[in-house]
Design an enzyme around this catalytic site. Structure first.
Site, mmCIF file in Angstrom:
data_model
loop_
_atom_site.group_PDB
_atom_site.id
_atom_site.type_symbol
_atom_site.label_atom_id
_atom_site.label_comp_id
_atom_site.label_asym_id
_atom_site.label_seq_id
_atom_site.Cartn_x
_atom_site.Cartn_y
_atom_site.Cartn_z
ATOM 1 N N ASP A 9 -4.125 58.824 18.753
ATOM 2 C CA ASP A 9 -3.900 58.884 17.315
ATOM 3 C C ASP A 9 -3.633 57.430 16.886
ATOM 4 O O ASP A 9 -3.279 56.591 17.729
ATOM 5 C CB ASP A 9 -2.678 59.781 17.051
ATOM 6 C CG ASP A 9 -2.243 59.719 15.611
ATOM 7 O OD1 ASP A 9 -3.101 59.886 14.735
ATOM 8 O OD2 ASP A 9 -1.036 59.497 15.357
ATOM 9 N N ASP A 11 -1.989 56.124 13.410
ATOM 10 C CA ASP A 11 -0.717 55.888 12.702
ATOM 11 C C ASP A 11 0.454 56.423 13.528
ATOM 12 O O ASP A 11 0.507 57.610 13.837
ATOM 13 C CB ASP A 11 -0.718 56.608 11.347
ATOM 14 C CG ASP A 11 -1.726 56.031 10.375
ATOM 15 O OD1 ASP A 11 -1.688 54.815 10.146
ATOM 16 O OD2 ASP A 11 -2.543 56.798 9.835
HETATM 17 C C1 BG6 Z 1 -2.388 60.176 9.296
HETATM 18 C C2 BG6 Z 1 -0.967 59.914 8.823
HETATM 19 O O1 BG6 Z 1 -2.704 59.348 10.362
HETATM 20 O O2 BG6 Z 1 -3.316 59.943 8.231
HETATM 21 C C3 BG6 Z 1 -0.679 60.755 7.588
HETATM 22 O O3 BG6 Z 1 -0.053 60.257 9.853
HETATM 23 C C4 BG6 Z 1 -1.723 60.487 6.505
HETATM 24 O O4 BG6 Z 1 0.617 60.471 7.119
HETATM 25 C C5 BG6 Z 1 -3.122 60.746 7.075
HETATM 26 O O5 BG6 Z 1 -1.498 61.322 5.379
HETATM 27 C C6 BG6 Z 1 -4.228 60.469 6.074
HETATM 28 O O6 BG6 Z 1 -4.236 59.099 5.789
HETATM 29 P P1 BG6 Z 1 -5.131 58.358 4.742
HETATM 30 O O7 BG6 Z 1 -5.029 56.919 5.166
HETATM 31 O O8 BG6 Z 1 -6.536 58.900 4.869
HETATM 32 O O9 BG6 Z 1 -4.558 58.620 3.397
HETATM 33 MG MG MG Z 2 0.289 59.721 13.848
#
Ligand code: BG6
Ligand code: MG
Length: 216
Positions: A9, A11
């Site tokens: 993953d 984030d």
């Molecule tokens: C995930 C995060 O990796 O991505 C979430 O943990 C986030 O918090 C999701 O909502 C979607 O992210 P993005 O960048 O497409 O808005």
């Molecule tokens: Mg994550």
């Protein structure tokens, strides 16, 4: 060895973007007069942008149309896109570079499996855009975690069967997605404190030995 590929993953595993997500959602919530705090922010971990917005709107008394919701999600993302421009290789989480180097020298394939549509930019900002054999992110999937789609797509692109993949996750939704996809999962960070169902748990990646990861 049981494990032939490791799917990360992004984030909260490779880089910490939690605070930027928090700040961007907080700005939107303040503009809309909606209560939002760090506890609610924890519920957004691993969840898609639109689903995150729906969680935030639980605190609102107003009924928003689909077009208004789309506008709000775009507004939040514009704030977020500005904030993530501050990311540099210094924001890579402890143990990540070392683990990637050991996996490479052991000929283990690697992938990113992220819900984020900002994944390509984040990887560029931290200098890891060429560090993985493949990447699958929010732009490539219809169903977000806990659906296993993102991880199954990554396994398919790597040509490795799900049972030979290990997922590294910091979100409960991500741990569930990996297990539903028939994969092993190492829970780190936030998930290491709450996911009893994970195959392995570690506070961060500095504390994991590669031999323990590959022989599970
Ligand atoms: C995930 C995060 O990796 O991505 C979430 O943990 C986030 O918090 C999701 O909502 C979607 O992210 P993005 O960048 O497409 O808005
Ligand atoms: Mg994550």
């Amino acid at each position: 060895m049981t494990i032939k590929a490791v799917i990360f993953d992004l984030d909260g595993v490779i880089v910490t973007t939690d605070n930027y997500h928090y700040e961007a959602w907080k700005q939107l919530a303040d503009e809309e007069n909606i209560y939002f705090d760090r506890e609610i922010n924890e519920r957004l971990r691993g969840v898609s942008r639109m689903e995150s917005l729906n969680i935030i709107l639980e605190k609102s008394t107003k009924n928003y149309s689909e077009d208004e919701k789309l506008e709000m999600a775009t507004r939040k993302n514009n704030y977020y896109k500005e904030l993530i421009k501050n990311l540099t290789p210094c924001d890579i989480l402890p143990g990540v570079n070392e683990l990637l180097a050991s996996l490479k020298s052991s000929n283990i394939k690697t992938a990113i499996g992220s819900s984020s549509k900002n994944s390509p930019n984040i990887l560029k900002y931290i200098g890891l855009d060429n560090a993985f054999d493949t990447t699958v992110d929010g732009n490539d999937i219809k169903n977000s975690k806990p659906d296993p789609e993102v991880f199954l797509k990554a396994a398919e692109k790597l040509n490795v069967s799900p049972s030979q993949c290990l997922v590294v996750e910091d979100a409960e939704a991500g741990v569930e997605a990996a297990l539903r996809g028939g994969m092993k999962v190492l829970a780190v960070g936030f998930a290491s404190k709450c996911c009893d169902n994970a195959t392995l748990c570690s506070e961060d990646l500095t504390k994991v030995a590669i031999k323990d990861l590959l022989n599970i």
